[in-house]
Design an enzyme around this catalytic site. Structure first.
Site, PDB file in Angstrom:
ATOM      1  N   TYR A 150     -26.844  -1.088  -5.745  1.00  0.00           N
ATOM      2  CA  TYR A 150     -25.462  -0.906  -6.443  1.00  0.00           C
ATOM      3  C   TYR A 150     -25.178   0.757  -6.431  1.00  0.00           C
ATOM      4  O   TYR A 150     -25.711   1.484  -5.262  1.00  0.00           O
ATOM      5  CB  TYR A 150     -25.817  -1.007  -8.100  1.00  0.00           C
ATOM      6  CG  TYR A 150     -24.690  -0.849  -9.099  1.00  0.00           C
ATOM      7  CD1 TYR A 150     -23.538  -1.493  -8.949  1.00  0.00           C
ATOM      8  CD2 TYR A 150     -24.856   0.123 -10.141  1.00  0.00           C
ATOM      9  CE1 TYR A 150     -22.542  -1.409 -10.137  1.00  0.00           C
ATOM     10  CE2 TYR A 150     -23.674   0.047 -11.014  1.00  0.00           C
ATOM     11  CZ  TYR A 150     -22.674  -0.570 -10.875  1.00  0.00           C
ATOM     12  OH  TYR A 150     -21.785  -0.257 -11.921  1.00  0.00           O
ATOM     13  N   ARG A 203      -9.410   0.905  -4.154  1.00  0.00           N
ATOM     14  CA  ARG A 203      -9.885   2.263  -4.697  1.00  0.00           C
ATOM     15  C   ARG A 203     -11.553   1.992  -4.918  1.00  0.00           C
ATOM     16  O   ARG A 203     -11.778   1.728  -6.119  1.00  0.00           O
ATOM     17  CB  ARG A 203      -9.129   2.747  -6.075  1.00  0.00           C
ATOM     18  CG  ARG A 203      -9.688   3.966  -6.404  1.00  0.00           C
ATOM     19  CD  ARG A 203     -10.143   4.131  -7.950  1.00  0.00           C
ATOM     20  NE  ARG A 203     -11.532   3.480  -7.902  1.00  0.00           N
ATOM     21  CZ  ARG A 203     -12.365   3.447  -8.845  1.00  0.00           C
ATOM     22  NH1 ARG A 203     -11.458   3.428 -10.251  1.00  0.00           N
ATOM     23  NH2 ARG A 203     -13.382   2.910  -8.899  1.00  0.00           N
ATOM     24  N   LYS A 221     -22.185  -5.680  -8.356  1.00  0.00           N
ATOM     25  CA  LYS A 221     -21.779  -5.785  -9.632  1.00  0.00           C
ATOM     26  C   LYS A 221     -22.205  -6.977 -10.131  1.00  0.00           C
ATOM     27  O   LYS A 221     -22.943  -7.206 -11.150  1.00  0.00           O
ATOM     28  CB  LYS A 221     -20.272  -5.908 -10.154  1.00  0.00           C
ATOM     29  CG  LYS A 221     -19.477  -4.624  -9.811  1.00  0.00           C
ATOM     30  CD  LYS A 221     -19.469  -3.597 -10.840  1.00  0.00           C
ATOM     31  CE  LYS A 221     -18.934  -2.208 -10.653  1.00  0.00           C
ATOM     32  NZ  LYS A 221     -19.178  -1.386 -11.698  1.00  0.00           N
ATOM     33  N   GLU A 292     -12.002  -4.990 -10.452  1.00  0.00           N
ATOM     34  CA  GLU A 292     -12.666  -4.149 -10.155  1.00  0.00           C
ATOM     35  C   GLU A 292     -12.354  -3.196  -9.019  1.00  0.00           C
ATOM     36  O   GLU A 292     -11.822  -3.630  -7.843  1.00  0.00           O
ATOM     37  CB  GLU A 292     -14.363  -4.512  -9.671  1.00  0.00           C
ATOM     38  CG  GLU A 292     -15.268  -3.519  -9.548  1.00  0.00           C
ATOM     39  CD  GLU A 292     -15.719  -3.045 -10.874  1.00  0.00           C
ATOM     40  OE1 GLU A 292     -15.997  -3.696 -11.815  1.00  0.00           O
ATOM     41  OE2 GLU A 292     -15.832  -1.797 -10.909  1.00  0.00           O
ATOM     42  N   ASP A 293     -12.239  -1.986  -9.261  1.00  0.00           N
ATOM     43  CA  ASP A 293     -11.781  -1.045  -8.015  1.00  0.00           C
ATOM     44  C   ASP A 293     -10.281  -1.296  -7.512  1.00  0.00           C
ATOM     45  O   ASP A 293     -10.238  -1.029  -6.333  1.00  0.00           O
ATOM     46  CB  ASP A 293     -12.932  -0.927  -6.921  1.00  0.00           C
ATOM     47  CG  ASP A 293     -14.142  -0.115  -7.739  1.00  0.00           C
ATOM     48  OD1 ASP A 293     -14.166   0.166  -8.919  1.00  0.00           O
ATOM     49  OD2 ASP A 293     -15.192  -0.091  -6.886  1.00  0.00           O
ATOM     50  N   ASP A 315     -12.730  -3.456 -15.244  1.00  0.00           N
ATOM     51  CA  ASP A 315     -14.056  -2.829 -15.479  1.00  0.00           C
ATOM     52  C   ASP A 315     -13.853  -1.154 -15.591  1.00  0.00           C
ATOM     53  O   ASP A 315     -14.684  -0.674 -16.173  1.00  0.00           O
ATOM     54  CB  ASP A 315     -15.091  -3.174 -14.340  1.00  0.00           C
ATOM     55  CG  ASP A 315     -16.495  -2.781 -14.755  1.00  0.00           C
ATOM     56  OD1 ASP A 315     -16.723  -2.603 -15.928  1.00  0.00           O
ATOM     57  OD2 ASP A 315     -17.018  -2.375 -13.781  1.00  0.00           O
ATOM     58  N   ASP A 316     -13.106  -0.901 -14.432  1.00  0.00           N
ATOM     59  CA  ASP A 316     -12.896   0.735 -14.411  1.00  0.00           C
ATOM     60  C   ASP A 316     -11.861   1.096 -15.654  1.00  0.00           C
ATOM     61  O   ASP A 316     -12.136   2.211 -16.332  1.00  0.00           O
ATOM     62  CB  ASP A 316     -12.071   0.873 -13.043  1.00  0.00           C
ATOM     63  CG  ASP A 316     -12.977   0.383 -12.052  1.00  0.00           C
ATOM     64  OD1 ASP A 316     -14.199   0.888 -11.731  1.00  0.00           O
ATOM     65  OD2 ASP A 316     -12.589  -0.602 -11.362  1.00  0.00           O
ATOM     66  N   ASN A 467     -17.969   8.612  -9.324  1.00  0.00           N
ATOM     67  CA  ASN A 467     -18.948   8.138  -8.427  1.00  0.00           C
ATOM     68  C   ASN A 467     -18.500   7.857  -6.827  1.00  0.00           C
ATOM     69  O   ASN A 467     -17.158   7.968  -6.491  1.00  0.00           O
ATOM     70  CB  ASN A 467     -19.068   6.563  -8.787  1.00  0.00           C
ATOM     71  CG  ASN A 467     -19.523   6.359 -10.199  1.00  0.00           C
ATOM     72  OD1 ASN A 467     -20.581   7.058 -10.255  1.00  0.00           O
ATOM     73  ND2 ASN A 467     -19.285   5.784 -11.042  1.00  0.00           N
TER      74      ASN A 467
HETATM   75  O1  LIG Z   1     -19.426   0.963  -9.861  1.00  0.00           O
HETATM   76  C1  LIG Z   1     -19.488   1.885 -10.630  1.00  0.00           C
HETATM   77  O2  LIG Z   1     -20.693   2.510 -10.578  1.00  0.00           O
HETATM   78  C2  LIG Z   1     -18.933   2.336 -11.467  1.00  0.00           C
HETATM   79  C3  LIG Z   1     -17.457   2.031 -11.317  1.00  0.00           C
HETATM   80  O3  LIG Z   1     -16.941   0.919 -11.702  1.00  0.00           O
HETATM   81  C4  LIG Z   1     -16.791   2.849 -10.417  1.00  0.00           C
HETATM   82  O4  LIG Z   1     -17.187   3.953 -10.027  1.00  0.00           O
HETATM   83  O5  LIG Z   1     -15.840   2.419  -9.978  1.00  0.00           O
HETATM   84 MG   LIG Z   2     -15.288   0.178 -10.606  1.00  0.00          MG
END
Ligand SMILES: O=C([O-])CC(=O)C(=O)O
Ligand SMILES: [Mg+2]
Length: 618
Positions: A150, A203, A221, A292-293, A315-316, A467
């Site tokens: 991860y 992203r 994830k 996500e992203d 999630d973000d 991150n």
């Molecule tokens: O994935 C991760 O560590 C945390 C997160 O959702 C991101 O930075 O987009």
């Molecule tokens: Mg994310």
């Protein structure tokens, strides 16, 4: 697929009777030949688990085909009887290893590898050939392995996705599949998918548009959903919705694995995602979809499009928001302070930055004592041009409503559009400083000195959340050294403990949404919730903050140690289920009387069960 399990029993850790039943079953397990496993469970893990007597393998699957299916394969772990029953005799080496022996072997091999990317690849290979062992290894060594499967290593793996690609995992729905998506869902073999994590790759962490190569993120994830959240591996589905990419390098890369076209935008984009969403819920009506992203341009619009009538969350925006609230509450518990009294500066006005500000604002309002307008005055948000404020700028109308929300009402000559971070800090004297900018080193000595010198709290709270590690606004070492160990530090990617010149060793916290999403997903799916509400997210934050022990707080940690993540996920799940019930969003009704035991019983724990051949097919 799996699911045609024989008689199932489960055990609870919550009551004396539960433990007695557990012991009796463990004894039976021992007699039935699970000696090593049972001993491990009892003596090392104290991990309640679901005891499955047996698993039927579809009749058409024999021998080599079983070895090639990571959900059934045990490698050298197949016992003698199984080797006969399943046509495996001669197809695996003669030695029979216990799962414990396999685990030791895997960990020795991982540790002998020279760098994190090789370790990631090794673990991916294990995931692809023996999912049960992979998850056992991850559960047992989560603190050591989470950074490899991860964040941060998964970021590098996405950048190199095409060269590292070996075996497909998950599904791709592309702009060229319009009209086919409902039918495509039938190609996925599992009947009972509970959690989908989807990205459009626009992203990926703080690494920008990686197109289809973003697949590494849903995979990472969901590995945590299984290991940390107790969702069984055959119930998760990683997805990329590939609408093209605007990453020039990828478009010109002959080996790029995605759709080689510029990204769709506007109505065309939303039509593709709409079709995907309809297709997924048509095949699996109770599934939870985690977005996500997605780039800030589309993250919030997509969330607003589906959140009220689909079981989904971003999630973000929401997961990271709930995580930051948890960290803030723990940091304030440490100093016996209230959230409503804090002045909060958020750097980064993308979907994650605004999401965090919104979640904190929601927590302040829920905590009571301030009107909504007063609460908004405690927040200051900066984007790449500086402070967001109505006064002094000509781009107010270009900002989104969410961005404008916290910038409307400052009555201070220093607080105008574009005011620099240091100037904002000197003016408002914040107690919390959050970074969601992806700008490495943004919190430099000048910023941290100004923050620390002006902060009215004994321990300023500083969270560089971008991150992966290379994008963090500051490192743990810098912050601890510059503040003489005073600051409370929590970052998105993990940092090692820091020993200062005076000999003190300080333990930074990881403020990563993996403390929230696995438990949120577990709770929301077990409750059969109709949607994910703000109250459910807030309950998740409270549960995560409450899970930090006094000992951890005393060390300056504001998040639980990663080694306890399964307990945290369970606590989060329980809180989410109760919050869903309070709002009438649960279709699991009435809730089981012993909810704790129920959730425990539903959490997947990876261990081998005897396989039998079904004469009737799957
Ligand atoms: O994935 C991760 O560590 C945390 C997160 O959702 C991101 O930075 O987009
Ligand atoms: Mg994310």
């Amino acid at each position: 697929m799996i699911g045609a399990a024989g008689g199932r029993r489960f055990l609870s850790s919550s009551s004396g009777a539960g433990w007695k039943r557990k012991s009796a079953l463990l004894d039976r397990a021992t007699q039935a030949g699970y000696g090593a496993e049972a001993a491990v469970m009892r003596d090392q893990e104290k991990e309640p688990y679901r005891f499955r007597k047996a698993l039927r393998v579809p009749a058409e699957r024999r021998g080599i085909e079983i070895l090639n299916d990571p959900l059934y394969n045990k490698g050298t772990g197949f016992e003698e009887g199984e080797r006969d029953r399943l046509g495996l005799r001669g197809l695996v080496p003669p030695a029979v290893l216990t799962m414990e022996q396999q685990l030791l072997k895997i960990m020795a091999a991982v540790r002998a590898l020279p760098d994190d990317l090789s370790k990631h690849t090794y673990l991916t290979d294990l995931h692809d050939r023996n999912a049960t062992l992979f998850h056992r290894v991850v559960v047992r060594h989560i603190e050591e392995l989470a950074p490899l499967i991860y964040t941060p290593t998964v970021g590098r793996a996405c950048q190199l996705f095409e060269t590292m690609f070996r075996r497909p995992r998950g599904m791709y729905f592309t702009r060229n599949d319009v009209g086919h998506m409902a039918a495509m869902t039938a190609n996925w073999p599992a009947k009972d998918v509970r959690v989908v994590v989807v990205t459009d790759g626009s992203r990926i962490l703080g690494l920008g548009d990686l197109g289809s190569n973003g697949m590494g993120i849903p995979i990472g994830k969901l590995a945590l959903y299984c290991a940390a959240g107790g969702i069984a591996p055959h119930r998760v589905l990683p997805v990329v919705v590939d609408v093209g990419t605007d990453n020039r390098e990828l478009l010109e890369d002959p080996f790029y694995l995605g759709v080689r076209e510029p990204r769709l935008t506007g109505d065309e984009y939303f039509a593709v995602v709409d079709e995907f969403v309809r297709a997924i819920y048509a095949r699996w009506p109770d599934v939870l979809v985690q977005f996500e992203d997605f780039s800030s341009r589309v993250a919030k619009p997509l969330l607003d499009r589906y959140r009220d009538h689909r079981l989904c969350f971003n999630d973000d925006v929401q997961g990271t928001g709930a995580t930051v609230v948890a960290g803030a509450l723990a940091a304030l518990r440490l100093q016996e302070q209230h959230l409503r009294d804090q002045t909060i500066v958020v750097c980064g006005a993308g979907s994650a930055g605004v999401g965090c500000a919104n979640a904190l604002y929601d927590a302040v309002v829920r905590g009571g004592g301030l009107s909504r307008d007063q609460a908004a005055l405690n927040f200051h948000i900066l984007d790449e041009k500086g402070l967001i404020a109505r006064d002094g700028g000509d781009d107010w109308d270009d900002l989104t409503r969410d961005q404008q929300f916290f910038g409307s009402d400052f009555k201070h000559p220093n607080l105008v559009r574009g005011t620099s971070l240091v100037r904002v800090i000197e003016t408002v004297k914040p107690t919390m400083l959050l970074g969601l900018t992806t700008v490495r080193g943004l919190f430099d000595r000048e910023v941290v000195d100004a923050f620390s010198a002006n902060c009215p709290l004994p321990r300023p709270i500083l969270m560089p959340l971008s991150n992966p590690t290379a994008n963090a606004e500051a490192t743990a070492k810098q912050v601890y050294e510059w503040t003489d160990g005073k600051a409370i530090f929590a970052s998105g990617s993990p940092f090692d403990p820091v020993t200062l010149d005076d000999g003190r060793t300080l333990v930074p916290s990881q403020c990563n949404n993996f403390f929230i999403f696995p438990g949120l997903g577990l709770g929301a799916t077990l409750a059969k919730a109709t949607r994910v509400s703000d109250a459910m997210l807030h309950a998740a934050s409270l549960a995560c903050a409450a899970a930090v022990t006094q000992q951890e707080l005393d060390r300056g940690q504001v998040f639980p140690s990663v080694s306890r993540i399964r307990d945290v996920s369970k606590a989060v799940a329980l809180a989410v289920i109760r919050a869903a019930r309070d709002e009438g969003l649960n279709r699991l009704a009435p809730l089981p009387r012993d909810l704790d035991a129920y959730v425990t019983s539903k959490m997947y724990y990876p261990f081998y069960v005897p396989l039998y051949q079904s004469p009737y097919g799957s």
